[in-house]
Design an enzyme around this catalytic site. Structure first.
Site, short mmCIF file in Angstrom:
data_model
loop_
_atom_site.label_atom_id
_atom_site.label_comp_id
_atom_site.label_asym_id
_atom_site.label_seq_id
_atom_site.Cartn_x
_atom_site.Cartn_y
_atom_site.Cartn_z
N ASP A 473 0.83 -1.20 0.00
CA ASP A 473 0.00 0.00 0.00
C ASP A 473 0.86 1.25 0.00
OD1 ASP A 473 -2.41 1.41 -0.01
OD2 ASP A 473 -3.28 0.20 1.60
N ASP A 537 -10.37 1.60 -3.53
CA ASP A 537 -10.82 1.20 -2.21
C ASP A 537 -12.34 1.05 -2.14
OD1 ASP A 537 -8.40 0.96 -0.95
OD2 ASP A 537 -8.40 2.96 -0.07
#
Length: 739
Positions: A473, A537
């Site tokens: 990430d 997301d």
């Protein structure tokens, strides 16, 4: 010097050297094996203009009277005097070509030119630029430049752009924009005189970056119209643009957006641009996608190399369960083992433990940078969970964020000078830090000690644990990004690439996903060193329909993570039936991000059946030709894949909202072999599935729906089939099998 002619898969690139420069005469449709004398293309010279034809060069130059954006901007600094050699006069001194056997042309049996290296010099300014061009077998053009300082004093490079001219009938621009949880949405505008620039100053690719920058004929669509499209393979600051000058010519391209004095070339030093990938299609955007997909799937390190490469086929893309939306930061071994057992029973093949496993990480305020397993949560390390996961036949994956750091961490307290900021001094010594973003900062990978620390910690995690997958990430922009008081996004991006590369070299069996607050680092630069990207997301299926459609214009589905989220999305609060969420996630690398322990009864049986459908069809989804229909009713979408041999197709019919029409009418199903007969069947949802009754609003279905239809590919493309009246935010999965 003879012109250069690259040809592949219906595309030609012609470069002439008659002007002394590398002038792009044509990039577009294949011109065949024979070219005329290009002198016939000499343009008229209008009044009040330079007394010569102005070339549309690979490196447009003001010294040739190009009035648009120059290809190279910079200045020499000699004896403390800046601004010297500000205008270059580069001329071709050498052209080297590489011939390979023709691909994609039935009429051509002789060797054709597949790639070339063009060298241009300005001996007075002391600059050499070498351009490398490769036209790949599927028609994708790859272009990059390298500038070298041949002088005796420093040369500050401000921009080195990669550009190409488009046809005069390219009158419309398409690029992509977005934000967090709404990445890659299209916007269109007319080509007009002047420059349309898409700038990314995020230090990463950005949620709003344009994965594709395209020009085309009026109204070009999925499967019609001419399209010229580019992609800049870079994960840092960048610009993409269309530049239309007064004589009507338009260039499209891009460049790294360099900060103040980020690249100062000392004598003998060079700078290489990110690659510009470019594709031409006379069959709309689907033709552009085919060129990109062909390139991806021909790479030797692709997760599923195409059969034509002769490489091992690779492993099928496993069904994923990611723990984030199931448990968030609540990491308890018994809960996670229960979740793993439930996932395995459904048919999950890869279990990924998300954020929250390392020292001090109870929420998003602390712990980043301390890449040690938290002994208070995991007294025996991750081994008990990994062994439980493996015992159910699943791989184990782990979330990491190696480029980031919290101030509340041991590493930040011990090494404040490792934290990125605009000042020479560390924040502990009075230097200023950038504003926090998600309570975190960036670790300075340009600092050799910081880079080595991060490498050693991730290397140790992978060496000490049976980890097959990293979800990597990057949850903030690189704002005010500096090293030793100087702008350093360029160097940080290269250092991050090196970190990926060295970890892959040390652990070749580990797959890596690029996640960046969802879809903020999606580009071919990062995809050269990762095995999948996280599209967004947002797991809301309605939002994902658009996000995945426009991510998929460049990136093939086997590299795009698509998950079934909870019934009610945690990012939008929308509630969707399982069938809509499942069909949306199917056309990617399929998985779930959901507490599947809570899925019971008929819904659990439906989910299990669907996972079986994914496993049955993933080989087709991850190797076939993309098909996106041009549907007149913009409340409906039809997209899918067709196998290269035309034996099978899989399509989704999607209703995104209510339609102006009371029934959808006949919907064409393109892309199948027109001369073959196909059996078309609706396979999901089916009678008996938990949400089947909520999928439709109709008294009676179309005649073919209950038992299927038989028709030729030509009939299906030209006449189509009447579709059922789908409720908004529902979908239907169709299979097409040649008989």
């Amino acid at each position: 010097m003879d012109p250069l002619h690259l040809r592949s898969a219906g595309t030609s690139l012609v470069v002439s050297f008659d002007s002394g420069e590398a002038e792009v005469i044509h990039w577009g449709a294949d011109l065949g094996s024979t070219l005329p004398d290009l002198a016939i293309l000499g343009e008229p010279i209008p009044h009040s203009a330079v007394d010569a034809n102005v070339p549309a060069a690979l490196l447009p130059q003001g010294s040739s009277a190009w009035q648009g954006r120059p290809g190279l901007r910079g200045q020499r600094i000699a004896d403390g005097v800046p601004g010297l050699d500000f205008s270059l006069r580069l001329r071709v001194v050498d052209v080297q070509t590489d011939a390979s056997s023709a691909v994609g042309f039935a009429a051509v049996t002789s060797a054709v030119i597949a790639s070339a290296v063009i060298v241009q010099k300005d001996p007075d300014a002391g600059i050499t630029v070498t351009s490398t061009l490769t036209l790949h077998p599927g028609g994708l053009l790859e272009l990059r430049h390298t500038a070298v300082n041949d002088g005796t004093s420093p040369f500050q490079l401000d921009e080195l752009a990669t550009v190409l001219p488009v046809g005069p009938d390219a009158v419309e621009l398409l690029d992509l924009t977005g934000r967090w949880c709404r990445e890659r949405h299209p916007q269109r505008r007319a080509v007009q005189q002047g420059t349309w620039v898409r700038t990314g100053r995020h230090g990463r690719t950005g949620h709003d970056s344009s994965l594709l920058f395209a020009a085309g004929t009026a109204g070009f669509g999925n499967r019609h119209g001419k399209v010229w499209a580019t992609h800049l393979a870079w994960s840092g600051n960048h610009e993409q643009f269309a530049d239309t000058v007064a004589d009507g010519r338009t260039m499209i391209g891009g460049s790294e957006l360099l900060g103040p004095a980020e690249v100062v070339l000392q004598p003998g030093e060079g700078y290489t641009t990110p690659a510009l990938f470019a594709a031409y299609s006379d069959r709309g955007l689907d033709g552009i996608s085919e060129a990109f997909y062909s390139w991806f799937r021909s790479r030797p390190h692709h997760v599923l190399p195409a059969a034509s490469t002769g490489l091992p086929a690779g492993n099928p893309r496993p069904v994923v369960l990611n723990t984030w939306e199931a448990v968030y930061f609540d990491h308890r071994l018994d809960t996670l083992i229960e979740l793993a057992e439930s996932a395995a029973e459904l048919g999950v093949e890869r279990f990924v433990l998300d954020d929250g496993w390392f020292r001090g990480r109870r929420d998003d305020h602390a712990g980043l940078g301390d890449w040690y397993v938290d002994e208070t949560l995991w007294p025996d390390g991750l081994t008990p969970l990994i062994e439980a996961v493996n015992s159910h036949g699943m791989e184990f994956g782990l979330w990491v964020e190696p480029e980031m750091v919290n101030l509340d961490s041991d590493v930040a307290r011990a090494h404040p000078d490792w934290i990125v900021g605009p000042a020479v001094l560390s924040h502990k010594n009075g230097g200023r830090l950038p504003l926090e973003w998600r309570h975190q900062h960036i670790i300075d990978l340009v600092n050799p000690a910081a880079w080595q620390y991060v490498f050693e910690r991730i290397d140790a995690l992978l060496g000490e644990n049976n980890i097959k997958y990293l979800k990597w990430d990057q949850n903030r922009d690189l704002s005010e990004h500096g090293h030793a008081g100087r702008a350093s996004v360029h160097a940080q991006t290269l250092a991050a690439y090196r970190l990926f590369d060295e970890l892959r070299k040390a652990h070749p069996g580990v797959e890596i996903e690029s996640c960046s607050s969802g879809g903020a680092r999606v580009d071919l630069g990062i995809l050269e060193r990762t095995d999948r990207i996280w599209g967004s997301d947002c797991n809301d299926a309605l939002e994902r329909q658009t996000i995945q459609r426009w991510t998929g214009v460049v990136v093939p589905p086997e590299l795009v993570g698509g998950h079934i989220g909870p019934t009610t999305s945690h990012t939008t609060a929308r509630t969707h039936d399982l069938s809509f969420r499942a069909i949306t996630a199917l056309f990617g690398h399929f998985g779930m991000e959901w507490d599947v322990r809570q899925v019971q009864g008929a819904e659990r049986e439906e989910l299990k059946r669907f996972i079986g459908l994914y496993k049955e069809h993933r080989g087709l989804i991850h190797s076939g030709r993309i098909v996106r229909a041009d549907v007149p009713d913009d409340s409906l979408m039809l997209h899918g894949v067709v196998s290269d041999d035309g034996d099978a197709g899989l399509f989704a019919v999607v209703s995104t909202r209510t339609s102006f029409a009371e029934q959808p009418g006949r919907l064409a199903i393109p892309g199948l072999d027109p001369e073959r007969s196909y059996r078309v069947q609706a396979i999901f949802p089916a009678p008996g599935d938990a949400d089947y009754a909520r999928t439709f609003t109709q008294v009676q279905p179309p005649a073919w729906l209950p038992s299927g239809a038989q028709a030729s590919g030509r009939f299906l493309a030209e006449v189509g089939l009447p579709m059922p009246v789908l409720n908004p935010e529902h979908a239907l999965l169709l299979s097409c099998t040649a008989e």
